[in-house]
Write a protein that holds these residues in place. Structure first.
Motif, PDB file in Angstrom:
ATOM      1  N   ALA A   1      48.718  43.600  30.802  1.00 14.16           N
ATOM      2  CA  ALA A   1      48.594  42.470  29.881  1.00 14.16           C
ATOM      3  C   ALA A   1      48.946  42.881  28.448  1.00 14.16           C
ATOM      4  CB  ALA A   1      47.174  41.913  29.925  1.00 14.16           C
ATOM      5  N   VAL A   2      48.579  44.093  28.066  1.00 13.92           N
ATOM      6  CA  VAL A   2      48.875  44.553  26.707  1.00 13.92           C
ATOM      7  C   VAL A   2      50.368  44.755  26.507  1.00 13.92           C
ATOM      8  CG1 VAL A   2      48.591  46.525  25.150  1.00 13.92           C
ATOM      9  CG2 VAL A   2      46.617  45.566  26.302  1.00 13.92           C
TER      10      VAL A   2
ATOM     11  N   ALA B   1      40.997  47.097  36.811  1.00 16.99           N
ATOM     12  CA  ALA B   1      40.863  46.422  35.519  1.00 16.99           C
ATOM     13  C   ALA B   1      41.717  47.103  34.453  1.00 16.99           C
ATOM     14  CB  ALA B   1      39.402  46.386  35.095  1.00 16.99           C
TER      15      ALA B   1
ATOM     16  N   LEU C   1      49.826  35.714  30.887  1.00 18.18           N
ATOM     17  CA  LEU C   1      48.929  36.643  30.204  1.00 18.18           C
ATOM     18  C   LEU C   1      47.475  36.269  30.473  1.00 18.18           C
ATOM     19  CD1 LEU C   1      48.753  39.044  28.245  1.00 18.18           C
ATOM     20  CD2 LEU C   1      48.710  37.383  26.392  1.00 18.18           C
ATOM     21  N   ALA C   2      47.175  34.979  30.458  1.00 17.33           N
ATOM     22  CA  ALA C   2      45.814  34.515  30.745  1.00 17.33           C
ATOM     23  C   ALA C   2      45.424  34.862  32.177  1.00 17.33           C
ATOM     24  CB  ALA C   2      45.714  33.016  30.518  1.00 17.33           C
TER      25      ALA C   2
ATOM     26  N   LEU D   1      46.569  37.412  33.977  1.00 18.97           N
ATOM     27  CA  LEU D   1      46.349  38.855  34.029  1.00 18.97           C
ATOM     28  C   LEU D   1      44.975  39.222  33.467  1.00 18.97           C
ATOM     29  CD1 LEU D   1      49.830  40.245  32.930  1.00 18.97           C
ATOM     30  CD2 LEU D   1      48.729  40.579  35.139  1.00 18.97           C
ATOM     31  N   LEU D   2      44.617  38.614  32.350  1.00 22.15           N
ATOM     32  CA  LEU D   2      43.314  38.909  31.757  1.00 22.15           C
ATOM     33  C   LEU D   2      42.174  38.367  32.613  1.00 22.15           C
ATOM     34  CD1 LEU D   2      44.119  38.323  27.993  1.00 22.15           C
ATOM     35  CD2 LEU D   2      43.831  40.502  29.194  1.00 22.15           C
ATOM     36  N   LEU D   3      42.382  37.229  33.255  1.00 23.03           N
ATOM     37  CA  LEU D   3      41.370  36.683  34.159  1.00 23.03           C
ATOM     38  C   LEU D   3      41.170  37.600  35.367  1.00 23.03           C
ATOM     39  CD1 LEU D   3      39.503  34.260  34.740  1.00 23.03           C
ATOM     40  CD2 LEU D   3      41.404  33.258  36.008  1.00 23.03           C
TER      41      LEU D   3
ATOM     42  N   ALA E   1      41.760  40.825  35.401  1.00 19.91           N
ATOM     43  CA  ALA E   1      41.102  42.032  34.900  1.00 19.91           C
ATOM     44  C   ALA E   1      39.608  41.790  34.724  1.00 19.91           C
ATOM     45  CB  ALA E   1      41.729  42.472  33.579  1.00 19.91           C
ATOM     46  N   ALA E   2      39.243  40.606  34.240  1.00 23.75           N
ATOM     47  CA  ALA E   2      37.823  40.279  34.089  1.00 23.75           C
ATOM     48  C   ALA E   2      37.134  40.215  35.448  1.00 23.75           C
ATOM     49  CB  ALA E   2      37.669  38.947  33.357  1.00 23.75           C
TER      50      ALA E   2
ATOM     51  N   GLY F   1      44.740  45.341  32.623  1.00 23.06           N
ATOM     52  CA  GLY F   1      44.652  45.278  31.169  1.00 23.06           C
ATOM     53  C   GLY F   1      45.847  45.917  30.492  1.00 23.06           C
TER      54      GLY F   1
END
Length: 131
Positions: free
Chosen positions: A30-31, A23, A43-44, A46-48, A50-51, A27
């Motif tokens: 993504a940053v 994660a 980006l979405a 990558l964040l998905l 990570a979640a 993250g």
């Protein structure tokens, strides 16, 4: 607690650290990701991802903490976390992330150890109610 159950619990505890590291890695990516024409959907994703790693770490932590109590719900939780880890490792392998593909073997080991005959018998044993 039989040896296969102790090994499955140890693997789940180590999975907490590995999923948290995953994660953090996703993250951080993504940053530092530069958005371009297709930047927002990537980006979405990558964040998905990570979640998903955070949720897997949380589930593995909760199951490993409840392992000593036993019960079929805990065993089912361990099997579920193992299968989710296998699917996550397969997804990582298909995206050419060969380090993340370790999850295939890791999850398969959790599933195999949680489904072992001795482990199943230990989880299904009778429990005494607390006074």
């Amino acid at each position: 607690m039989p040896a296969p159950a102790r090994c499955a619990r140890g693997l789940l505890a180590a999975l907490v650290l590995a999923a948290a590291g995953c994660a953090l890695r996703l993250g951080f990516t993504a940053v530092t990701f530069e958005t371009g024409a297709l930047g927002a959907p990537l980006l979405a994703l990558l964040l998905l991802a990570a979640a998903g790693c955070v949720l897997t770490a949380g589930a593995a932590l909760m199951v490993s903490l409840r392992f000593t109590e036993g019960g079929t719900a805990v065993r089912t939780g361990a099997l579920t976390v193992g299968w989710v880890t296998v699917l996550g490792g397969l997804a990582a392998f298909l995206t050419y992330d060969h380090v993340g593909a370790v999850g295939i073997g890791w999850g398969a080991l959790v599933v195999a150890l949680s489904g072992h005959r001795e482990t199943r018998a230990w989880f299904e044993r009778g429990r005494l109610l607390a006074p």
